[in-house]
Design a protein around this motif. Structure first.
Motif, PDB file in Angstrom:
ATOM      1  N   ARG A   1       6.578  10.507 -76.900  1.00  0.00           N
ATOM      2  CA  ARG A   1       7.956  10.018 -76.897  1.00  0.00           C
ATOM      3  C   ARG A   1       8.242   9.220 -78.159  1.00  0.00           C
ATOM      4  O   ARG A   1       7.349   8.593 -78.732  1.00  0.00           O
ATOM      5  N   GLY A   2       9.518   9.220 -78.559  1.00  0.00           N
ATOM      6  CA  GLY A   2       9.898   8.577 -79.804  1.00  0.00           C
ATOM      7  C   GLY A   2       9.628   7.092 -79.842  1.00  0.00           C
ATOM      8  O   GLY A   2       9.230   6.542 -80.876  1.00  0.00           O
ATOM      9  N   SER A   3       9.842   6.398 -78.722  1.00  0.00           N
ATOM     10  CA  SER A   3       9.674   4.945 -78.720  1.00  0.00           C
ATOM     11  C   SER A   3       8.226   4.541 -78.981  1.00  0.00           C
ATOM     12  O   SER A   3       7.980   3.500 -79.612  1.00  0.00           O
ATOM     13  N   SER A   4       7.260   5.324 -78.507  1.00  0.00           N
ATOM     14  CA  SER A   4       5.857   5.004 -78.794  1.00  0.00           C
ATOM     15  C   SER A   4       5.404   5.633 -80.101  1.00  0.00           C
ATOM     16  O   SER A   4       4.607   5.040 -80.837  1.00  0.00           O
ATOM     17  N   GLN A   5       5.902   6.825 -80.433  1.00  0.00           N
ATOM     18  CA  GLN A   5       5.501   7.469 -81.682  1.00  0.00           C
ATOM     19  C   GLN A   5       5.907   6.646 -82.901  1.00  0.00           C
ATOM     20  O   GLN A   5       5.177   6.597 -83.893  1.00  0.00           O
ATOM     21  N   SER A   6       7.067   6.017 -82.844  1.00  0.00           N
ATOM     22  CA  SER A   6       7.503   5.232 -83.993  1.00  0.00           C
ATOM     23  C   SER A   6       6.519   4.102 -84.283  1.00  0.00           C
ATOM     24  O   SER A   6       6.266   3.761 -85.451  1.00  0.00           O
ATOM     25  N   LEU A   7       5.917   3.521 -83.243  1.00  0.00           N
ATOM     26  CA  LEU A   7       4.899   2.490 -83.427  1.00  0.00           C
ATOM     27  C   LEU A   7       3.559   3.099 -83.834  1.00  0.00           C
ATOM     28  O   LEU A   7       2.860   2.583 -84.714  1.00  0.00           O
TER      29      LEU A   7
ATOM     30  N   GLU B   1      14.145  10.467 -78.251  1.00  0.00           N
ATOM     31  CA  GLU B   1      13.097   9.907 -77.406  1.00  0.00           C
ATOM     32  C   GLU B   1      12.159  11.002 -76.912  1.00  0.00           C
ATOM     33  O   GLU B   1      10.953  10.784 -76.790  1.00  0.00           O
ATOM     34  N   TYR B   2      12.702  12.178 -76.654  1.00  0.00           N
ATOM     35  CA  TYR B   2      11.900  13.320 -76.207  1.00  0.00           C
ATOM     36  C   TYR B   2      12.018  14.433 -77.240  1.00  0.00           C
ATOM     37  O   TYR B   2      13.014  14.505 -77.970  1.00  0.00           O
ATOM     38  N   PRO B   3      11.023  15.321 -77.319  1.00  0.00           N
ATOM     39  CA  PRO B   3      11.084  16.388 -78.334  1.00  0.00           C
ATOM     40  C   PRO B   3      12.267  17.312 -78.096  1.00  0.00           C
ATOM     41  O   PRO B   3      12.813  17.378 -76.984  1.00  0.00           O
ATOM     42  N   GLY B   4      12.681  18.004 -79.140  1.00  0.00           N
ATOM     43  CA  GLY B   4      13.810  18.912 -79.041  1.00  0.00           C
ATOM     44  C   GLY B   4      13.635  19.920 -77.914  1.00  0.00           C
ATOM     45  O   GLY B   4      12.550  20.469 -77.709  1.00  0.00           O
ATOM     46  N   GLY B   5      14.706  20.157 -77.168  1.00  0.00           N
ATOM     47  CA  GLY B   5      14.653  21.073 -76.039  1.00  0.00           C
ATOM     48  C   GLY B   5      14.199  20.430 -74.744  1.00  0.00           C
ATOM     49  O   GLY B   5      14.073  21.114 -73.730  1.00  0.00           O
ATOM     50  N   MET B   6      13.963  19.129 -74.762  1.00  0.00           N
ATOM     51  CA  MET B   6      13.490  18.433 -73.558  1.00  0.00           C
ATOM     52  C   MET B   6      14.242  17.121 -73.431  1.00  0.00           C
ATOM     53  O   MET B   6      14.436  16.399 -74.407  1.00  0.00           O
TER      54      MET B   6
ATOM     55  N   LEU C   1      23.061  11.288 -76.504  1.00  0.00           N
ATOM     56  CA  LEU C   1      22.684  12.552 -77.144  1.00  0.00           C
ATOM     57  C   LEU C   1      21.166  12.670 -77.299  1.00  0.00           C
ATOM     58  O   LEU C   1      20.678  13.351 -78.204  1.00  0.00           O
ATOM     59  N   GLY C   2      20.408  11.986 -76.424  1.00  0.00           N
ATOM     60  CA  GLY C   2      18.952  12.054 -76.475  1.00  0.00           C
ATOM     61  C   GLY C   2      18.316  11.151 -77.509  1.00  0.00           C
ATOM     62  O   GLY C   2      17.091  11.167 -77.680  1.00  0.00           O
ATOM     63  N   VAL C   3      19.118  10.337 -78.223  1.00  0.00           N
ATOM     64  CA  VAL C   3      18.621   9.506 -79.316  1.00  0.00           C
ATOM     65  C   VAL C   3      18.275   8.111 -78.800  1.00  0.00           C
ATOM     66  O   VAL C   3      19.030   7.510 -78.035  1.00  0.00           O
ATOM     67  N   SER C   4      17.122   7.603 -79.236  1.00  0.00           N
ATOM     68  CA  SER C   4      16.718   6.234 -78.908  1.00  0.00           C
ATOM     69  C   SER C   4      17.002   5.343 -80.105  1.00  0.00           C
ATOM     70  O   SER C   4      16.459   5.555 -81.199  1.00  0.00           O
ATOM     71  N   LEU C   5      17.850   4.326 -79.907  1.00  0.00           N
ATOM     72  CA  LEU C   5      18.167   3.420 -80.996  1.00  0.00           C
ATOM     73  C   LEU C   5      16.961   2.576 -81.390  1.00  0.00           C
ATOM     74  O   LEU C   5      16.761   2.281 -82.577  1.00  0.00           O
TER      75      LEU C   5
END
Length: 257
Positions: free
Chosen positions: A55-61, A98-103, A116-120
């Protein structure tokens, strides 16, 4: 983050944790998220197997600290993350899903709302990951976009985003904009963010700026010329009604005397 701190320890002090770091890397490589090839968001505590998709929130870290653990492995992971999670929703600048494309999936306290699936939060922290990896193109685009979307309010001494209502967001942005690798030497990826990302955003801003003038423009018909305004006749000068032809036999010019 814990393993990155061990690598930092072994750089500043006599090394003690090289075997621990190597063992951790070996286990991580064997337990990547099968859908994305990235470190999963969570793992089964009993088996260590992935329990939740990356997920984006953990991947960014993760991408922020992985470069200090193994720069080569980090470069592979960062490229995958950037390809699968960095998007331009509605064409309005880069952001991080936050989730990969298509999910799609639920939001939580880490991701925040997901328009729109985006995590600020992931978008703000990815700025630091891009900085750490030497990805100047993405870091610059995220910083520029944040200057608009973040609604900053500045004074001669301070600068706060979101009107100062979310201090944690200010802290993350300050930390991200100053991010640098402590130990590793990053391999900067090829630039992938064109300056054209600004074009849709600038077009939208131009339309919003012109919106107050549209009613006035619509009231004017095509080819219609504005009517010239004339001032009323002077009260002291005779108007057209005061001018009469002279009586019969009278001279046309001014009278004697």
């Amino acid at each position: 983050m814990a393993v990155a701190s061990l690598r930092l320890h072994d750089t500043l002090l006599p090394p003690r944790y090289a075997a621990t770091t190597a063992r951790w890397l070996g286990q991580v490589r064997g337990r990547l998220d099968p859908r994305t090839g990235l470190l999963p968001h969570s793992a089964d505590p009993a088996t260590g197997e992935p329990a939740e998709v990356a997920r984006g929130s953990s991947q960014s870290l993760i991408q922020r600290f992985l470069v200090d653990i193994d720069p080569v492995f980090a470069a592979e992971q960062y490229t995958r993350f950037r390809d699968r999670y960095v998007v331009t929703p509605l064409g309005l600048g880069p952001a991080v899903r936050e989730y990969p494309g298509g999910m799609d999936g639920p939001a939580d306290v880490d991701s925040g709302p997901l328009p729109l699936g985006v995590s600020l939060s992931a978008t703000a922290v990815t700025l630091g990951a891009a900085q750490a990896h030497g990805d100047a193109a993405l870091a610059g685009a995220l910083a520029n976009y944040g200057e608009l979307a973040g609604l900053p309010v500045g004074t001669p001494w301070t600068k706060r985003y979101a009107f100062g209502l979310l201090p944690i967001g200010d802290a993350f942005l300050a930390w991200s904009k100053t991010a640098r690798p402590w130990v590793g030497t990053p391999s900067p990826p090829a630039p992938s963010v064109s300056w054209w990302w600004r074009a849709p955003l600038l077009t939208l801003l131009a339309l919003l700026g012109a919106a107050p003038w549209l009613p006035a423009l619509r009231r004017r018909r095509p080819g219609e010329r504005p009517v010239a305004l004339t001032s009323p006749p002077d009260a002291c000068s005779p108007g057209p009604a005061a001018v009469r032809p002279p009586p019969d036999g009278a001279p046309a010019g001014p009278g004697p005397g």
